[in-house]
Write a protein that holds these residues in place. Structure first.
Motif, PDB file in Angstrom:
ATOM      1  N   GLY A  28       0.846  -1.189   0.000  1.00  0.00           N
ATOM      2  CA  GLY A  28       0.000   0.000   0.000  1.00  0.00           C
ATOM      3  C   GLY A  28       0.878   1.234   0.000  1.00  0.00           C
ATOM      4  O   GLY A  28       1.868   1.296   0.727  1.00  0.00           O
ATOM      5  N   LEU A  29       0.542   2.204  -0.816  1.00  0.00           N
ATOM      6  CA  LEU A  29       1.315   3.447  -0.881  1.00  0.00           C
ATOM      7  C   LEU A  29       0.608   4.545  -0.097  1.00  0.00           C
ATOM      8  O   LEU A  29       1.166   5.124   0.817  1.00  0.00           O
ATOM      9  CB  LEU A  29       1.531   3.866  -2.342  1.00  0.00           C
ATOM     10  CG  LEU A  29       2.327   5.136  -2.575  1.00  0.00           C
ATOM     11  CD1 LEU A  29       3.755   4.987  -2.038  1.00  0.00           C
ATOM     12  CD2 LEU A  29       2.369   5.478  -4.062  1.00  0.00           C
ATOM     13  N   THR A  30      -0.641   4.817  -0.474  1.00  0.00           N
ATOM     14  CA  THR A  30      -1.377   5.893   0.186  1.00  0.00           C
ATOM     15  C   THR A  30      -2.820   5.881  -0.290  1.00  0.00           C
ATOM     16  O   THR A  30      -3.208   5.102  -1.160  1.00  0.00           O
ATOM     17  CB  THR A  30      -0.726   7.264  -0.126  1.00  0.00           C
ATOM     18  OG1 THR A  30      -1.294   8.259   0.701  1.00  0.00           O
ATOM     19  CG2 THR A  30      -0.891   7.649  -1.589  1.00  0.00           C
ATOM     20  N   THR A  31      -3.581   6.781   0.264  1.00  0.00           N
ATOM     21  CA  THR A  31      -4.919   7.093  -0.233  1.00  0.00           C
ATOM     22  C   THR A  31      -4.943   8.586  -0.471  1.00  0.00           C
ATOM     23  O   THR A  31      -4.469   9.355   0.365  1.00  0.00           O
ATOM     24  CB  THR A  31      -6.003   6.715   0.793  1.00  0.00           C
ATOM     25  OG1 THR A  31      -5.885   5.319   1.086  1.00  0.00           O
ATOM     26  CG2 THR A  31      -7.387   6.988   0.259  1.00  0.00           C
ATOM     27  N   ALA A 100     -10.451  -6.610   1.692  1.00  0.00           N
ATOM     28  CA  ALA A 100      -9.662  -5.659   2.480  1.00  0.00           C
ATOM     29  C   ALA A 100     -10.196  -5.574   3.900  1.00  0.00           C
ATOM     30  O   ALA A 100      -9.423  -5.584   4.866  1.00  0.00           O
ATOM     31  CB  ALA A 100      -9.690  -4.282   1.815  1.00  0.00           C
ATOM     32  N   PHE A 101     -11.503  -5.511   4.037  1.00  0.00           N
ATOM     33  CA  PHE A 101     -12.106  -5.434   5.368  1.00  0.00           C
ATOM     34  C   PHE A 101     -11.795  -6.704   6.156  1.00  0.00           C
ATOM     35  O   PHE A 101     -11.450  -6.646   7.337  1.00  0.00           O
ATOM     36  CB  PHE A 101     -13.618  -5.206   5.249  1.00  0.00           C
ATOM     37  CG  PHE A 101     -14.264  -4.873   6.549  1.00  0.00           C
ATOM     38  CD1 PHE A 101     -14.095  -3.619   7.122  1.00  0.00           C
ATOM     39  CD2 PHE A 101     -15.027  -5.816   7.224  1.00  0.00           C
ATOM     40  CE1 PHE A 101     -14.689  -3.302   8.342  1.00  0.00           C
ATOM     41  CE2 PHE A 101     -15.617  -5.515   8.436  1.00  0.00           C
ATOM     42  CZ  PHE A 101     -15.443  -4.254   9.002  1.00  0.00           C
ATOM     43  N   GLN A 102     -11.892  -7.852   5.505  1.00  0.00           N
ATOM     44  CA  GLN A 102     -11.590  -9.120   6.179  1.00  0.00           C
ATOM     45  C   GLN A 102     -10.118  -9.171   6.570  1.00  0.00           C
ATOM     46  O   GLN A 102      -9.770  -9.668   7.639  1.00  0.00           O
ATOM     47  CB  GLN A 102     -11.951 -10.312   5.287  1.00  0.00           C
ATOM     48  CG  GLN A 102     -11.821 -11.649   5.988  1.00  0.00           C
ATOM     49  CD  GLN A 102     -12.736 -11.763   7.198  1.00  0.00           C
ATOM     50  OE1 GLN A 102     -13.925 -11.466   7.128  1.00  0.00           O
ATOM     51  NE2 GLN A 102     -12.192 -12.201   8.324  1.00  0.00           N
ATOM     52  N   THR A 103      -9.250  -8.629   5.743  1.00  0.00           N
ATOM     53  CA  THR A 103      -7.820  -8.568   6.063  1.00  0.00           C
ATOM     54  C   THR A 103      -7.594  -7.739   7.315  1.00  0.00           C
ATOM     55  O   THR A 103      -6.767  -8.089   8.162  1.00  0.00           O
ATOM     56  CB  THR A 103      -7.035  -7.967   4.872  1.00  0.00           C
ATOM     57  OG1 THR A 103      -7.214  -8.812   3.731  1.00  0.00           O
ATOM     58  CG2 THR A 103      -5.562  -7.844   5.178  1.00  0.00           C
ATOM     59  N   GLU A 122      -6.769   1.727   0.425  1.00  0.00           N
ATOM     60  CA  GLU A 122      -5.353   1.410   0.196  1.00  0.00           C
ATOM     61  C   GLU A 122      -5.126  -0.106   0.194  1.00  0.00           C
ATOM     62  O   GLU A 122      -4.421  -0.632  -0.667  1.00  0.00           O
ATOM     63  CB  GLU A 122      -4.493   2.072   1.277  1.00  0.00           C
ATOM     64  CG  GLU A 122      -3.024   1.896   1.058  1.00  0.00           C
ATOM     65  CD  GLU A 122      -2.196   2.620   2.113  1.00  0.00           C
ATOM     66  OE1 GLU A 122      -1.124   2.093   2.457  1.00  0.00           O
ATOM     67  OE2 GLU A 122      -2.615   3.696   2.593  1.00  0.00           O
ATOM     68  N   ILE A 123      -5.754  -0.796   1.133  1.00  0.00           N
ATOM     69  CA  ILE A 123      -5.621  -2.257   1.178  1.00  0.00           C
ATOM     70  C   ILE A 123      -6.262  -2.883  -0.060  1.00  0.00           C
ATOM     71  O   ILE A 123      -5.730  -3.835  -0.629  1.00  0.00           O
ATOM     72  CB  ILE A 123      -6.232  -2.826   2.477  1.00  0.00           C
ATOM     73  CG1 ILE A 123      -5.409  -2.361   3.690  1.00  0.00           C
ATOM     74  CG2 ILE A 123      -6.296  -4.352   2.433  1.00  0.00           C
ATOM     75  CD1 ILE A 123      -6.041  -2.682   5.034  1.00  0.00           C
TER      76      ILE A 123
END
Length: 137
Positions: A28-31, A100-103, A122-123
């Motif tokens: 991930g870099l950014t949002t 992403a949410f599960q991660t 980002e994820i």
């Protein structure tokens, strides 16, 4: 080699992930606020060697494009005009936000931290990029 940059486009915020120069690891870099996305990418590509823009293609379960696709298509036209030297590739992004949410849950983030939509974006971009790397090899 050069980096691959993945974009999880949203009408308000856009998640960005990038590979290392060997294109082995997605991070991930950014949002960024979507209104600042193009200027961010112009600036980033002037500092870093990017070989490909990977942009998520949101589709519904019936394989029809999502409503946000109109905005993504308009953004891609601007991107190609401003940075014509870097090709754009579209990839299916269904379920990346849920993944992403599960991660976030699996990694032990507290409920308050999981409400951070910028982190989810980002994820999501990172998952999109990691899946692309996995499938291209």
């Amino acid at each position: 080699m050069a980096r691959i940059l993945a974009i999880d486009y949203g009408t308000k915020r856009t998640g960005i992930a990038v590979t290392d120069e060997l294109q082995l690891i997605a991070s991930g870099l950014t949002t960024v606020e979507t209104k600042n996305l193009l200027s961010f990418l112009i600036d980033y590509t002037q500092k870093e060697n990017v070989t490909l823009f990977l942009i998520g293609e949101p589709r519904r379960m019936n394989d029809m494009p999502s409503d946000v696709e109109v905005h993504i298509a308009a953004f891609i036209k601007k991107l190609i005009k401003e940075i014509p030297s870097i090709p754009v590739k579209r990839v299916d992004e269904r379920f990346t936000s849920k993944m992403a949410f599960q991660t976030m849950i699996d990694s032990g983030l507290k409920k308050k931290q999981r409400r951070n939509k910028a982190l989810i974006d980002e994820i999501s971009a990172t998952i999109l990029l990691q899946e692309y790397l996995y499938n291209k090899s």
